[in-house]
Design an enzyme around this catalytic site. Structure first.
Site, short mmCIF file in Angstrom:
data_model
loop_
_atom_site.label_atom_id
_atom_site.label_comp_id
_atom_site.label_asym_id
_atom_site.label_seq_id
_atom_site.Cartn_x
_atom_site.Cartn_y
_atom_site.Cartn_z
N ARG A 1 -15.77 -26.28 -14.68
CA ARG A 1 -16.52 -27.38 -14.05
C ARG A 1 -17.44 -28.17 -14.97
NH1 ARG A 1 -12.87 -27.81 -10.31
NH2 ARG A 1 -13.04 -26.38 -8.55
N ASP B 1 -6.61 -19.31 -11.04
CA ASP B 1 -6.95 -20.67 -10.59
C ASP B 1 -8.37 -20.69 -10.03
OD1 ASP B 1 -6.90 -23.35 -10.00
OD2 ASP B 1 -5.47 -23.19 -8.34
#
Lengths: 309, 423
Positions: free
Chosen positions: B61, B302
């Site tokens: 992120r 993931d």
């Protein structure tokens, strides 16, 4: 409050038992009388606040809920998507919590997202009544359809009910399927294969793409509004072909049994899914549906509103 | 000299075809033949001593979405899950489609991450699928692969040229397989539950079509394409057939695609919303068979952290994805080794070490003498309960809170240094 009802929310017909559905219908019987009196009002929800929270536009359903609440003596506020803080980026959860902080007892929610009423019901103490969520459920429409069939035919079990049109995207169809199958009706879905995929048979109904084979056996034909706007262009070639293959034309209506009911949740497209002569004909109960909707919504608000205290 | 000896553990080192109870020596951050007498002793009795595990698919992120996760917190989550090396996806803000962003990620990782962080670069500029990113410069900046993960290049010609170009610069191509026209606005598997709930369906064919495309392009360009997070039975069948013919195609599996089916979405809980979506039982069974016969060769998470306020919304409006670094090893050992008995623990370790190292040409995933001393100690039969409130990740979007699992990492060692230990 009766032991036959213990839910603060009405989210869909899938989660209700046949007994619960019948109890709502019986309660609606009593409220239907109220509409015929000179003073069309009872004090059942006096002092309660109901918020009509319509994130997706609707006139018919909102008005029906509003009138139902007035007749139960509740205080009513209407909020639409364009006047709510959702347009300012507030989340649905925050908006709803603000409404609850104003001591709203009942929240009637119309939303374009399937599951939005479940989402709020799990997070709020107020009653949440689903007034239509995406393509998921529209339980009061399902109930008023069932109420109308029961009123006209005296029963539900064993009846052949055909639902015709855009089933895939229809919350009205799903609520009807769940409610009618629980009460023992035989449901047949009719429409183009793209809008009525075979997968629906796993819900305990029959799928047909030949309306002429279905109409002669039907005790009820419920026509759904068909649209051909942008997001449906890939699903069928056009309105003209739809009417040719699936429209309840004057000619086709001759296939119907004389006592078969013709229904439509409205607003109707005259000449598209139904011809004017059929919509206004003797077999049509379309306006009875509207009247009954009021009684059914009074029953639902009364039952759920009584639990939420 | 800094030295450690890990004693009495079962050393499983697939790169060297080793599986024996033996001591493992570490000297100055490298695997060594032997350790001096005064070396720190770690008792690994009853534990597996494995090469440090590699997760080839995580979202850290940063830059841009530090409220979901930072490189530091994501790395701590990795360590707590038993991972010494993680490969981060380029869908940041700005996207990792340029050498400057890659340099920023590498600097940030060097300063703050307790595990090895390997960036990937984008296939297309701004992950928009329209023009090639500067793939050669990304390679020089140190990316280990290119991918538009989260998105999928729809234009087959652009994808073909990307694969050809990536072959020239020696970078494998990872692809999130999703045909936009077939998937439309789908948010859940198209099938019984999407029909029942009226949620827009994401058909398995939307993945299979792109897997088939990738097989054709891998053949045409004679270059490796790795299909990310395989969810559908048809994808497994296509990859199996192609691998049998020697095509350079591979596939990875995330734990949620074997732990859950689309039945889980029925309460509209957005922690069951991922992309690709949870699928039907037949898909889960096909993936399990694909793991058992080697068709699907890599395990990963993931890992997709999102803040609570982002997930606490209407189902169709919520972002896709769940956190996974701290639950994946436990889920895979529990499901693949114990419950379904599809592979043994040695193969599972291969799928987390030599297989990803080979795909991405990494100097990792081995306990060879002289290799970096990245080591994971695993208790294969240790029973534990997932406690989301104890996660090292900055986010809490997991459907596995409260799950009782058998098997987990107990200590994570990076470059000879213990970076996490089960308390």
């Amino acid at each position: 409050m009766s032991v036959r009802w213990n839910r603060k929310d009405l989210l869909g017909l899938r989660e209700l038992s046949a007994e619960e559905i019948n109890f709502i219908l019986e309660t609606a019987d009593a409220f239907k009388q109220v509409g015929t009196r000179e003073i069309k009002k009872v004090p059942a929800l006096r002092g309660k606040t109901l918020i009509n929270f319509f994130v997706e536009p609707s006139t018919r359903t909102r008005t029906s809920f509003e009138l139902a609440a007035f007749r139960l003596s509740a205080d009513v506020i209407n909020i639409s998507a364009s006047t709510s803080s959702l347009t300012k980026g507030e989340t649905l959860k925050d908006t709803a919590r603000n409404l609850e902080a104003l001591h709203a007892d009942i929240l009637v929610l119309r939303h374009s997202s399937a599951g939005a009423p479940q989402f709020l019901a799990q997070r709020l103490k107020s009653s949440v009544i689903n007034a239509g969520d995406g393509a998921h459920e529209h339980p009061t429409q399902g109930l008023l359809d069932i109420y109308t069939i029961r009123e006209k035919r005296g029963k539900i079990a064993g009846l052949n009910v055909a639902i015709v049109g855009d089933i895939l995207f229809s919350r009205v169809a799903r609520s009807n399927i769940f409610g009618l199958t629980k009460l023992g009706a035989k449901v047949t879905l009719v429409g183009p294969s793209t809008l009525v995929p075979r997968e629906f048979e796993k819900l305990g109904v029959t799928v047909s793409h030949q309306i002429d084979n279905v109409l002669p056996e039907a005790d009820v034909v419920n026509l759904l509004r068909i649209q051909h706007e942008r997001q449906r262009k890939e699903y069928f070639p056009g309105i003209g072909e739809y009417t040719t293959l699936f429209g309840l034309t004057k000619e086709r209506a001759k296939l119907l049994k004389p006592d078969c009911l013709v229904m439509h949740p409205g607003p109707i497209n005259r000449g598209v899914e139904i011809d004017s002569e059929v919509a206004d004909g003797l077999q049509s109960v379309i306006l009875d549906q509207v009247t009954n909707g009021l009684a059914v919504r009074m029953a639902v608000l009364y039952l759920c509103g009584g639990i939420a205290t | 000299m800094r030295a450690t000896i890990i004693k009495n553990g079962r050393v499983i080192d697939p790169a060297n075809k080793r599986d024996e109870v033996v001591d493992l020596a570490i000297v100055d951050g490298k695997i060594a033949k032997s350790a001096p007498k005064d070396a720190e002793v770690i008792d690994a009795r009853g534990l597996i001593v494995a090469p440090g595990l590699i997760d080839v698919h995580v979202h850290l992120r940063e830059p841009g979405f530090g409220h979901k996760e930072t490189i530091a917190s994501g790395a701590r989550a990795a360590a707590a899950g038993g991972f010494t090396t993680i490969v981060c996806m380029p869908n940041t803000s700005p996207a990792a489609d340029n050498p400057a962003t890659i340099a920023w990620i590498k600097d940030r990782a060097a300063e703050t991450a307790c595990v090895n962080v390997l960036p990937t670069g984008a296939i297309s500029k701004n992950i928009a699928g329209e023009e090639l990113a500067s793939i050669g410069s990304l390679g020089k900046a140190g990316v280990v692969a290119i991918t538009d993960d989260g998105h999928c290049v729809q234009n087959h010609e652009l994808m073909r040229r990307a694969v050809e170009y990536a072959r020239m610069v020696g970078l494998p191509v990872l692809d999130h397989c999703q045909d936009y026209s077939l998937v439309g606005n789908g948010v859940v598997n198209e099938g019984y539950w999407s029909i029942l709930l009226g949620l827009p369906g994401w058909p398995a064919a939307g993945e299979e079509a792109i897997v088939a495309r990738n097989i054709l392009l891998a053949e045409l360009c004679d270059h490796q394409i790795h299909c990310q997070h395989i969810s559908a039975a048809g994808s497994v069948r296509l990859i199996r057939e192609a691998r049998n013919r020697g095509v350079k195609i591979s596939g990875e599996v995330c734990p949620h695609h074997i732990a859950l089916t689309d039945e889980a979405i029925q309460n509209f809980d957005t922690n069951y919303k991922m992309n690709p979506p949870l699928r039907a039982r037949a898909d889960v069974d096909a993936i399990l068979e694909g793991i058992a016969d080697g068709t699907l060769s890599i395990l990963c998470s993931d890992h997709a952290p999102h803040a609570e306020f982002e997930k606490e919304v209407e189902f169709d409006q919520a972002p896709f994805g769940i956190v996974g670094l701290e639950t994946e090893l436990g889920l895979f050992i529990d499901l693949l080794v114990h419950k379904h008995n599809k592979i043994d623990i040695a193969r599972l370790i291969e799928m987390y070490t030599t297989e990803p190292a080979q795909l991405l040409k990494l100097d990792a995933g081995t306990l060879s003498v002289g290799a970096p001393a990245d080591v994971t100690l695993i208790g294969p039969d240790l029973e534990w309960t997932v406690r989301m409130d104890k996660f090292e990740s900055a986010s809490r979007n997991s459907p596995f809170d409260g799950w009782k699992l058998k098997g987990r990492a107990v200590r994570t060692i990076v470059g000879g240094k213990t970076v996490w230990e089960l308390s």
